[in-house]
Enzyme design. Structure first.
Site, PDB file in Angstrom:
ATOM      1  CD  GLU A   1      11.520 -39.958 -16.872  1.00 44.03           C
ATOM      2  OE1 GLU A   1      10.762 -39.622 -17.383  1.00 44.03           O
ATOM      3  OE2 GLU A   1      12.363 -40.904 -17.872  1.00 44.03           O
TER       4      GLU A   1
ATOM      5  CD  GLU B   1       6.884 -42.629 -17.789  1.00 47.57           C
ATOM      6  OE1 GLU B   1       6.712 -43.365 -16.768  1.00 47.57           O
ATOM      7  OE2 GLU B   1       7.622 -41.608 -17.387  1.00 47.57           O
TER       8      GLU B   1
ATOM      9  N   GLY C   1       7.492 -37.529 -15.993  1.00 50.32           N
ATOM     10  CA  GLY C   1       8.333 -36.836 -16.452  1.00 50.32           C
ATOM     11  C   GLY C   1       8.449 -35.921 -15.214  1.00 50.32           C
TER      12      GLY C   1
ATOM     13  CB  ALA D   1       5.780 -36.211 -20.963  1.00 50.18           C
TER      14      ALA D   1
HETATM   15  C1  LIG Z   1      11.220 -39.404 -28.339  1.00 53.19           C
HETATM   16  C2  LIG Z   1      10.962 -38.943 -27.167  1.00 53.19           C
HETATM   17  C3  LIG Z   1       9.842 -38.779 -26.709  1.00 53.19           C
HETATM   18  C4  LIG Z   1      10.234 -37.373 -25.223  1.00 53.19           C
HETATM   19  C5  LIG Z   1       8.911 -38.125 -24.441  1.00 53.19           C
HETATM   20  C6  LIG Z   1       9.231 -38.021 -22.954  1.00 53.19           C
HETATM   21  C7  LIG Z   1       8.105 -38.948 -22.051  1.00 53.19           C
HETATM   22  C8  LIG Z   1       7.300 -38.405 -21.282  1.00 53.19           C
HETATM   23  C9  LIG Z   1       7.100 -40.187 -19.751  1.00 53.19           C
HETATM   24  C10 LIG Z   1       5.564 -39.120 -19.668  1.00 53.19           C
HETATM   25  O1  LIG Z   1       5.703 -38.847 -19.385  1.00 53.19           O
HETATM   26  S1  LIG Z   1       4.820 -40.409 -19.997  1.00 53.19           S
HETATM   27  C11 LIG Z   1       3.013 -39.012 -18.672  1.00 53.19           C
HETATM   28  C12 LIG Z   1       3.907 -39.911 -17.695  1.00 53.19           C
HETATM   29  N1  LIG Z   1       2.264 -39.324 -16.542  1.00 53.19           N
HETATM   30  C13 LIG Z   1       1.159 -40.031 -16.831  1.00 53.19           C
HETATM   31  O2  LIG Z   1       1.125 -41.477 -17.182  1.00 53.19           O
HETATM   32  C14 LIG Z   1       0.244 -39.026 -15.858  1.00 53.19           C
HETATM   33  C15 LIG Z   1      -1.759 -40.093 -16.050  1.00 53.19           C
HETATM   34  N2  LIG Z   1      -1.960 -39.699 -15.415  1.00 53.19           N
HETATM   35  C16 LIG Z   1      -2.554 -40.149 -14.630  1.00 53.19           C
HETATM   36  O3  LIG Z   1      -2.206 -41.012 -13.513  1.00 53.19           O
HETATM   37  C17 LIG Z   1      -4.015 -39.295 -13.635  1.00 53.19           C
HETATM   38  O4  LIG Z   1      -4.527 -38.420 -14.543  1.00 53.19           O
HETATM   39  C18 LIG Z   1      -3.795 -38.582 -12.686  1.00 53.19           C
HETATM   40  C19 LIG Z   1      -2.210 -36.799 -13.127  1.00 53.19           C
HETATM   41  C20 LIG Z   1      -3.214 -38.521 -11.448  1.00 53.19           C
HETATM   42  C21 LIG Z   1      -4.594 -36.983 -11.780  1.00 53.19           C
HETATM   43  O5  LIG Z   1      -5.851 -37.872 -12.078  1.00 53.19           O
HETATM   44  P1  LIG Z   1      -7.370 -37.043 -11.225  1.00 53.19           P
HETATM   45  O6  LIG Z   1      -8.847 -38.390 -11.403  1.00 53.19           O
HETATM   46  O7  LIG Z   1      -7.174 -36.358 -10.720  1.00 53.19           O
HETATM   47  O8  LIG Z   1      -7.775 -36.938 -12.958  1.00 53.19           O
HETATM   48  P2  LIG Z   1      -7.176 -37.604 -14.279  1.00 53.19           P
HETATM   49  O9  LIG Z   1      -9.642 -37.282 -14.583  1.00 53.19           O
HETATM   50  O10 LIG Z   1      -7.195 -38.736 -14.893  1.00 53.19           O
HETATM   51  O11 LIG Z   1      -7.026 -36.262 -15.280  1.00 53.19           O
HETATM   52  C22 LIG Z   1      -7.893 -34.680 -15.024  1.00 53.19           C
HETATM   53  C23 LIG Z   1      -7.043 -34.502 -16.684  1.00 53.19           C
HETATM   54  O12 LIG Z   1      -5.976 -34.149 -16.821  1.00 53.19           O
HETATM   55  C24 LIG Z   1      -5.824 -34.920 -18.500  1.00 53.19           C
HETATM   56  N3  LIG Z   1      -4.099 -35.140 -17.936  1.00 53.19           N
HETATM   57  C25 LIG Z   1      -3.191 -36.472 -17.078  1.00 53.19           C
HETATM   58  N4  LIG Z   1      -2.092 -36.410 -16.772  1.00 53.19           N
HETATM   59  C26 LIG Z   1      -1.428 -35.916 -18.344  1.00 53.19           C
HETATM   60  C27 LIG Z   1      -0.999 -36.047 -19.253  1.00 53.19           C
HETATM   61  N5  LIG Z   1       0.262 -36.543 -18.374  1.00 53.19           N
HETATM   62  N6  LIG Z   1      -1.175 -35.197 -19.979  1.00 53.19           N
HETATM   63  C28 LIG Z   1      -2.235 -34.699 -20.586  1.00 53.19           C
HETATM   64  N7  LIG Z   1      -2.639 -34.939 -20.121  1.00 53.19           N
HETATM   65  C29 LIG Z   1      -3.306 -34.922 -19.080  1.00 53.19           C
HETATM   66  C30 LIG Z   1      -6.864 -35.990 -18.612  1.00 53.19           C
HETATM   67  O13 LIG Z   1      -6.825 -36.401 -19.518  1.00 53.19           O
HETATM   68  C31 LIG Z   1      -7.996 -35.388 -17.623  1.00 53.19           C
HETATM   69  O14 LIG Z   1      -8.560 -34.777 -18.823  1.00 53.19           O
HETATM   70  P3  LIG Z   1      -9.327 -35.135 -19.662  1.00 53.19           P
HETATM   71  O15 LIG Z   1      -9.904 -34.149 -20.192  1.00 53.19           O
HETATM   72  O16 LIG Z   1     -11.122 -35.344 -18.919  1.00 53.19           O
HETATM   73  O17 LIG Z   1      -9.088 -36.366 -20.602  1.00 53.19           O
END
Ligand SMILES: CCCCCC/C=C/CC(=O)SCCNC(=O)CCNC(=O)[C@H](O)C(C)(C)COP(=O)(O)OP(=O)(O)OC[C@H]1O[C@@H](n2cnc3c(N)ncnc32)[C@H](O)[C@@H]1OP(=O)(O)O
Length: 719
Positions: free
Chosen positions: A103, A123, A100, A61
């Site tokens: 999922e 999450e 997500g 997400a």
């Molecule tokens: C009430 C109902 C609500 C429904 C809600 C639905 C819920 C869904 C559950 C989820 O999916 S929650 C999200 C789960 N995902 C994560 O936690 C992923 C976290 N990200 C990572 O682990 C890492 O970022 C990565 C994907 C492995 C990439 O790592 P890398 O070292 O290559 O780069 P980063 O510097 O970490 O990231 C680059 C850039 O991307 C942004 N970012 C990463 N993941 C997300 C994301 N899921 N959403 C938005 N942005 C994301 C990160 O913040 C970096 O950008 P920034 O500008 O430098 O901050």
């Protein structure tokens, strides 16, 4: 957004497009729904592949959308539509399938992963649970114990482990989308009954009730007050004991509570804070985006005590060649053995070969002549470090970066003993250095932007979160520790016990209270610093000067314990007692209680009742106040830097976001009011006097934490 293409005449390929990680933003979810409708309704499409642009399946997400008004199609029905559709859908997992994203893949009928892909449900680190069916589908696919472990820890698995667990059907080294298209062609028209995970029965672990009771106990213990891991166990229990539909309902209820919680806000703040610290800047105008790091292929570590050994391991594991120097032969041999053991254990954990060959050992400095960067990690003594810097300046290439692992000595003074002061920075690691995630990169007034950029990048390569901070006694972390410790000592004088103070802090969520922590790290560490600062007066005295230094209140309690040889765990006694020197289990010490009573009597102090709220206010608000001073002084560029340092280096509970974020949840005006109250009661304690920045923020209506950087920049000239 999502793109539809028809491949091989009958396979509809849906490509998620949302750089950098193809997060499931509202636009992407719209795209998936529209493209899947198209794929399922067009007769020439017989099967479907879902993949992600730029070699990344999906990062889950879009976390940036949380806390805002969520729009766009919800995930649960979107994934249900894919699973219940009449055409086979294959997930082509390249790079990442997280949250997500995984999922979504679990809603597909087949999953193929590239061998370098990582999969996980992280999450829990965001204060949430996998609420798009993750808690219900994963245990049905891989069993309850494995699903429970992955969901409560948020651990990422490699493609190989995912295959072993049964999360994916196939792993490929080749082109994943091509392999998925091939599979999609081969399964077109086949029955999907056995491929819909939500139809599977959930395998029941033997002794269901006992299994979940134990799991809940373990999770509660390690969660230290975090709600999400507990909710994950509850959702898994529903999966194991209820039909799919009811399990989904439970998942939703639990998520509704978590999604709007303060803990989720704190953890999501912390997620972005860890990334924000990479965009560093200094008061002199150097910045991450205009400072080019120099490549470091070969490094040296000088001094192979506990810190030097850990740094050597972290460098070698990052793939660098390392010259490890220790001038005492016996210690060199011991270090060599210890480093080999650490490499071996690390390699076993990561499933790779130990990097023994990356390290060469030396008992003199000469082999450091050709390295790109040196990290000095000798004993914390300015004279010793000065002499090493002078020698290194003679021996090393003229452009070698000279770094020091000091935890608080003056970087600028050290730099003045180097041939090129602009190449000197602090690299303050935290013990054990090959494990702890934090690195404080300390720049002095003469450090070049390139030296800072190089140390920051090297830290990242070593799998650390690097935070750039300015030079001052204690830098950020240890400087803030000082008023915190000071308050804890004062509370003992006023009537508290180490047990009471520690309990309050541990219930708040700290891994260890201040006194247990002090016993672990050694009381002599602080004693040495206080001696160097001229604060220690040998021998017990009871006159008015005994509890005062330079006109301010001072507690000699720590010094008095050190004079008695009570250095903590290593000597078998400190604030607590231990079974033996080196013992780990802290036990309440009647001697210490008697000693405190006698101390109070000697100094005419009447013990009063101290409650947990006072412990938190005195210790934490004093620490936070110092954080504001650090921001005011420009030692840290923003609150995120401080919060990352405290969570990753000092055991501050992550689900409270860090001290500066925590202050916003208490309310800045409340923090200010309580500091004023405690300062009125203790006017001789400057740490309790609210600093100007805090007052200014409150006067400006307590702006949100993400706007403080700008606020500070604008107001610095007026402070
Ligand atoms: C009430 C109902 C609500 C429904 C809600 C639905 C819920 C869904 C559950 C989820 O999916 S929650 C999200 C789960 N995902 C994560 O936690 C992923 C976290 N990200 C990572 O682990 C890492 O970022 C990565 C994907 C492995 C990439 O790592 P890398 O070292 O290559 O780069 P980063 O510097 O970490 O990231 C680059 C850039 O991307 C942004 N970012 C990463 N993941 C997300 C994301 N899921 N959403 C938005 N942005 C994301 C990160 O913040 C970096 O950008 P920034 O500008 O430098 O901050």
């Amino acid at each position: 957004m999502a793109l539809f293409t028809l491949v091989s005449g009958s396979v509809g390929v849906v490509t998620l497009q949302n750089p950098p990680v193809n997060a499931l933003s509202a636009a992407v979810r719209h795209g998936i729904v529209d493209m899947m409708d198209k794929a399922l309704s067009e007769p020439e499409v017989k099967s479907v592949v879902i993949c992600g642009q730029n070699g990344r399946f999906c990062g889950g997400a879009d976390i940036k959308e949380f806390g805002k008004n969520m729009t766009g199609p919800p995930l649960v029905p979107m994934i249900h539509r894919i699973e219940s559709g009449a055409k086979p859908v294959v997930a082509a997992i390249e790079g990442i399938a997280l949250g997500g994203g995984l999922e979504l893949a679990l809603g597909c009928h087949y999953r193929i992963a590239h061998s370098k892909a990582r999969l996980g449900l992280p999450e829990v680190h965001l204060g949430l649970l996998p609420a798009a069916g993750g808690t219900q589908r994963l245990p049905r696919l891989i069993g309850v114990p494995a699903a429970l472990e992955l969901i409560t820890t948020g651990r990422y698995v490699t493609a190989a482990e995912a295959l072993r667990l049964g999360m994916v059907d196939e792993v490929t080294d080749g082109n994943t989308v091509d392999a998925a298209v091939k599979l999609a062609l081969s399964v077109a028209g086949k029955s999907l009954d056995a491929r819909r995970i939500s139809n599977y029965p959930c395998p029941q672990p033997p002794g269901l009730d006992r299994f979940f009771e134990t799991a809940m106990q373990q999770v509660r213990q390690s969660a230290r007050g975090a709600m999400a891991p507990v909710a994950c166990v509850q959702a898994l229990r529903a999966a194991a004991s209820q039909p799919y539909g009811e399990g989904m309902q439970r998942e939703k209820e639990l998520m509704d509570t978590l999604f709007h919680s303060g803990q989720a806000r704190a953890l999501q703040y912390f997620f972005f804070a860890q990334r924000a610290v990479g965009r560093w800047s200094t008061p002199s105008g150097s910045r991450w985006d205009s400072s080019k790091p120099r490549p470091v292929h070969k490094a040296a570590v000088v001094g192979l005590g506990t810190m030097g050994r850990g740094i050597t391991v972290a460098l070698a594991q990052a793939g660098l060649s390392v010259v490890a120097v220790e001038t005492h032969e016996k210690q060199l041999m011991e270090a060599r053995q210890a480093v080999s053991g650490m490499l071996e254990r690390g390699a076993k954990r990561r499933g790779v070969a130990p990097a023994y060959g990356k390290i060469s050992y030396s008992s003199d400095l000469l082999p450091v002549a050709d390295v790109d960067l040196v990290i000095e990690a000798v004993f914390e003594d300015m004279e010793l470090k000065r002499s090493i810097f002078e020698q290194l300046s003679e021996i090393c290439k003229p452009d070698t970066f000279l770094c020091t692992n000091t935890s608080g000595l003056d970087i600028d003074r050290l730099a003045s003993h180097a041939r090129n002061p602009e190449l000197v920075v602090g690299m303050h690691f935290f013990a054990p250095a090959h494990v702890m995630k934090l690195l404080e990169v300390v720049y002095g007034p003469r450090s070049s932007p390139q030296a800072v950029a190089t140390a920051m990048l090297l830290g990242r390569k070593m799998d650390k979160v690097s935070v750039a901070v300015g030079n001052c006694p204690g830098f950020v972390g240890n400087r803030m520790l000082k008023p915190y410790l000071e308050q804890a000592f004062f509370l003992l004088e006023e009537g508290a016990t180490p047990e009471l103070v520690d309990q309050a802090l541990e219930e708040f969520g700290f891994a260890m209270g201040v006194f247990r922590m002090s016993d672990l790290s050694g009381l002599d560490v602080g004693w040495r610093v206080r001696k160097a600062d001229g604060l220690v007066v040998a021998g017990a005295s009871t006159g008015p000067s005994a509890r005062s230094r330079r006109g301010f209140r001072y507690s000699p309690l720590g010094d008095l314990l050190c004079e008695r040889g009570r250095f903590g765990q290593k000597t078998g006694s400190g604030w607590y007692r231990y079974d033996k020197p080196g013992g780990r289990v802290a036990k309440s010490d009647p001697w210490l209680h008697g000693f405190l009573e006698q101390y109070r009597a000697d100094h005419g102090l009447a013990a009063r009742r101290v409650d947990q709220q006072e412990v938190l206010e005195r210790c934490l608000y004093a620490l936070i106040n110092e954080g504001f001073r650090i921001l005011e002084d420009g030692i840290a560029a923003g609150p995120e830097d401080i919060d990352v340092i405290y969570v990753l280096g000092y055991g501050w509970p992550r689900h409270r976001g860090g001290p500066m974020f925590y202050a916003t949840t208490v309310g800045l005006s409340e923090v200010l009011e309580r500091l004023e109250h405690h300062h009125r009661a203790h006017p001789d304690v400057p740490g309790l006097q609210p600093c100007r920045l805090l007052r200014k923020l409150v006067a400006s209506g307590s702006p949100p934490v993400h706007s403080w950087r700008e606020f500070i920049k604008k107001s610095r000239s007026h402070l």
